[in-house]
Design a protein around this motif. Structure first.
Motif, short mmCIF file in Angstrom:
data_model
loop_
_atom_site.label_atom_id
_atom_site.label_comp_id
_atom_site.label_asym_id
_atom_site.label_seq_id
_atom_site.Cartn_x
_atom_site.Cartn_y
_atom_site.Cartn_z
N UNK A 73 1.02 -1.25 0.11
CA UNK A 73 0.10 -0.18 -0.07
C UNK A 73 0.90 1.25 0.00
N UNK A 74 1.14 1.97 -1.12
CA UNK A 74 2.09 3.03 -1.41
C UNK A 74 1.43 4.18 -0.89
N UNK A 75 -0.04 4.25 -0.76
CA UNK A 75 -0.57 5.54 -0.63
C UNK A 75 -0.08 6.23 0.67
N UNK A 76 0.08 7.55 0.55
CA UNK A 76 0.34 8.74 1.56
C UNK A 76 1.62 8.15 2.27
N UNK A 77 2.75 8.02 1.31
CA UNK A 77 4.01 7.39 1.69
C UNK A 77 3.92 6.00 2.75
N UNK A 78 3.12 4.97 2.46
CA UNK A 78 3.01 3.82 3.01
C UNK A 78 2.36 3.93 4.51
N UNK A 79 1.35 4.89 4.69
CA UNK A 79 0.85 5.21 5.89
C UNK A 79 0.30 4.08 6.44
N UNK A 80 -0.42 2.93 5.99
CA UNK A 80 -1.12 1.87 6.46
C UNK A 80 0.02 1.13 7.20
N UNK A 81 1.04 0.71 6.37
CA UNK A 81 2.22 -0.15 6.85
C UNK A 81 2.70 0.54 8.13
N UNK A 82 2.95 1.82 8.05
CA UNK A 82 3.66 2.64 9.22
C UNK A 82 3.02 2.34 10.57
N UNK A 83 1.35 2.31 10.20
CA UNK A 83 0.43 2.22 11.23
C UNK A 83 0.80 0.85 12.08
N UNK A 84 1.43 0.09 11.76
CA UNK A 84 1.70 -1.37 12.34
C UNK A 84 2.98 -1.20 13.20
N UNK A 85 3.61 -0.02 12.88
CA UNK A 85 5.03 0.28 13.52
C UNK A 85 4.76 1.18 15.07
N UNK A 86 5.70 0.83 15.79
CA UNK A 86 5.62 1.86 16.75
C UNK A 86 5.89 3.50 16.38
#
Length: 565
Positions: A73-86
């Motif tokens: 998911x590349x949208x918004x600079x991978x915002x969804x993937x970042x939400x799985x991180x601290x």
């Protein structure tokens, strides 16, 4: 193959696209076990640009699994993937620093330490931040220790290497291959450098940045760039409007260059960016448009040059020519029958020839109105290859070691040179073919009983003398091979002619899926001209040409066909 466990993926995708049904789940409570990604058999697309965010109360394993899936998911600079991180890791994580492509199911396993998981992948390739792809052998695995922490009562990934991990199936839609073009050392040819970029908005910026950063390591010293080492973009974006890509450089890059160098920069950018269907011209700026006058010394390099349609063959133990279904001879070609010739080669001007004697212990050279002369002696010499400057290349062995030698135009055994191949080690070369741009060497090697298909850069001195072959990259053939020929600037055809019975030749593009020709009984030799439909093979004393995907007997008695090069 998707990494997101089926119930979690399917339940969310039902809400999104109403296509799929549930089938299994991740444990939500209790001890962490082992999760294996399941086969992709859903009807929906593999590539999902808006993956689901973390579930409240999800287990540590489910959070890691969700993070891996969210990498597409590349949208918004991978915002969804970042939400799985601290929060701390989300700030520093670089998604495109390295892309790992895995072949099949991955595994997430528990460890004795709470919040620590072990991720195991069978890796197919790695792609670095410049788009350089490094293929690895089948069966290569990587084990990654991942740390997770509780953030406001929810598991989040706290330690994992930067980069995303995607399945080979997802990679086809997620990544876009693109050729960066550099000049050959003579400025006569364009040399492609295949890179892989995430298929998203802003791809032109990534392409330009990688181009000015320079060639891939295996091409360094083999090609030339118009851009100096300190080249930098003043604006880190390349807007495209009405087919024109605007590239804004820092002031000193363009003003310090003379008009010829600026025109070479513009030319290099244009040939690279017009590979995108949205670009047909480029504009260079240094805060404002830069006028570039046509310089009379500018060379217009050839891109993917065609080869002559005529092939050289052995017929009645003499050199002959094959074209359009007809065998011909030519006045001025000396007799070679006394040498029991095999594996002939021809220069691009079709006036110079080379071949091996029957024992493959001597490389002979001749030409129109020329005597036959021995230019290299050794053991197990490989099919000679001409480069565009009329150097003749071969590989062989002597004293228990392999080597690569090149003979200058008109040269003899006294001035053949050994080309430095520091990486060769205990490899045995069964074929070496110089590309039609002269900057790359295609090499088939055997090592520890396994075949290798390698691509190396050809470094030359200022006056064009070959000096070294760079550390190669692997093109990873799917099985045993002993021969390879160039088909285009970014594709080759390979086969295992040592195989008994029916032999299948395989077309290997550098940036697409492989394709197989129909099997041919007793295939002994391959030749390739311009394009994948201009491939020929020998079986017995018959020459076959490709029609569609099948072989058709050309109705001539000859052997060892070879196009120029």
């Amino acid at each position: 193959m998707n990494a997101w466990p089926r119930l979690q993926r399917v339940s969310i995708l039902i809400l999104l696209i109403s296509l799929l049904s549930a089938c299994s789940s991740i444990p939500k409570a209790g001890p962490i076990g082992t999760i294996e990604a399941t086969a992709e058999d859903e009807l929906g697309p593999r590539f999902v640009n808006d993956p689901p965010p973390p579930r409240e109360g999800a287990s540590a394993a489910a959070i890691l699994d969700g993070f891996l899936f969210a990498g597409i998911g590349v949208s918004d600079n991978y915002s969804v993937a970042r939400s799985f991180l601290t929060p701390a890791l989300a700030e520093t994580w670089e998604p495109e620093e390295e892309i790992t492509i895995y072949r099949s199911d991955f595994k997430i396993s528990s460890t004795p330490t709470e919040g620590e998981l072990q991720l195991q992948l069978e890796v197919a390739a790695y792609i670095d931040g410049s788009g350089i792809r490094r293929n690895v052998a089948a069966g290569t695995t990587e084990s990654i220790t991942v740390q997770l922490e509780q953030v406001q009562g929810q598991w989040r990934v706290a330690e994992i290497p930067s980069g995303i991990m995607i399945s080979a199936a997802d990679a086809e839609a997620f990544l876009q291959p693109h050729e960066l073009y550099f000049y050959s050392s003579s400025y006569q040819y364009w040399v492609p450098d295949v890179r892989w970029f995430v298929n998203r908005q802003g791809i032109a910026t990534n392409i330009v940045q990688s181009l000015i950063d320079g060639p891939a390591p295996y091409l360094q010293g083999a090609v030339t760039s118009a851009f100096p080492e300190n080249a930098a973009l003043a604006v880190e974006s390349v807007p495209i409007e009405s087919g024109t890509a605007t590239i804004d450089f820092t002031q000193d890059i363009l003003t310090a260059a003379d008009n010829l160098r600026r025109q070479q920069m513009e030319q290099q950018l244009r040939v690279t960016l017009t590979g995108l269907n949205t670009v047909n011209s480029v504009e260079l700026r240094a805060g404002q448009p830069i006028d570039i006058d046509i310089d009379p010394d500018l060379v217009l390099p050839k891109q993917d040059p065609a080869v002559p349609s005529q092939q050289i063959v052995i017929s009645d133990n003499e050199l002959a020519f094959f074209q359009g279904g007809q065998l011909t001879t030519e006045d001025g070609v000396p007799s070679v029958s006394e040498f029991d010739p095999v594996d002939p080669a021809m220069s691009y001007d079709t006036r110079n020839f080379a071949f091996l004697n029957g024992d493959r212990t001597e490389l002979m050279a001749t030409g129109l109105e020329q005597n036959v002369r021995t230019v290299v002696t050794g053991s197990n010499l490989t099919h000679p290859s001409y480069d565009p400057a009329n150097w003749i290349w071969t590989a062989g062995s002597a004293g228990g070691r392999s080597y690569v030698r090149a003979v200058p135009p008109g040269g003899s055994a006294g001035n053949a040179i050994e080309v430095l191949t520091a990486w060769l080690g205990n490899r045995t070369i069964s074929e070496i073919r110089i590309s039609r741009d002269g900057a790359r060497a295609l090499i088939v090697a055997q090592q520890s009983g396994k075949s290798q298909l390698l691509l190396s850069g050809v470094s030359r001195s200022e006056d064009g003398v070959p000096q070294a072959l760079s550390d190669p990259i692997s093109l990873n053939p799917t099985g045993a091979i002993d021969t390879a020929k160039w088909v285009t600037e970014t594709s080759v055809v390979v086969a295992d002619t040592a195989n008994e019975g029916a032999v299948t030749a395989t077309l290997i593009p550098f940036a697409a899926n492989i394709d197989e020709y129909s099997p041919l009984e007793g295939l002994e030799h391959l030749s390739a001209g311009t394009g994948s439909t201009n491939v020929f093979a020998e079986s017995g004393t018959s020459i076959f040409g490709v029609v569609g995907n099948a072989w058709t007997d050309q109705g001539v008695v000859a052997r060892d066909p070879s196009f120029a090069g």
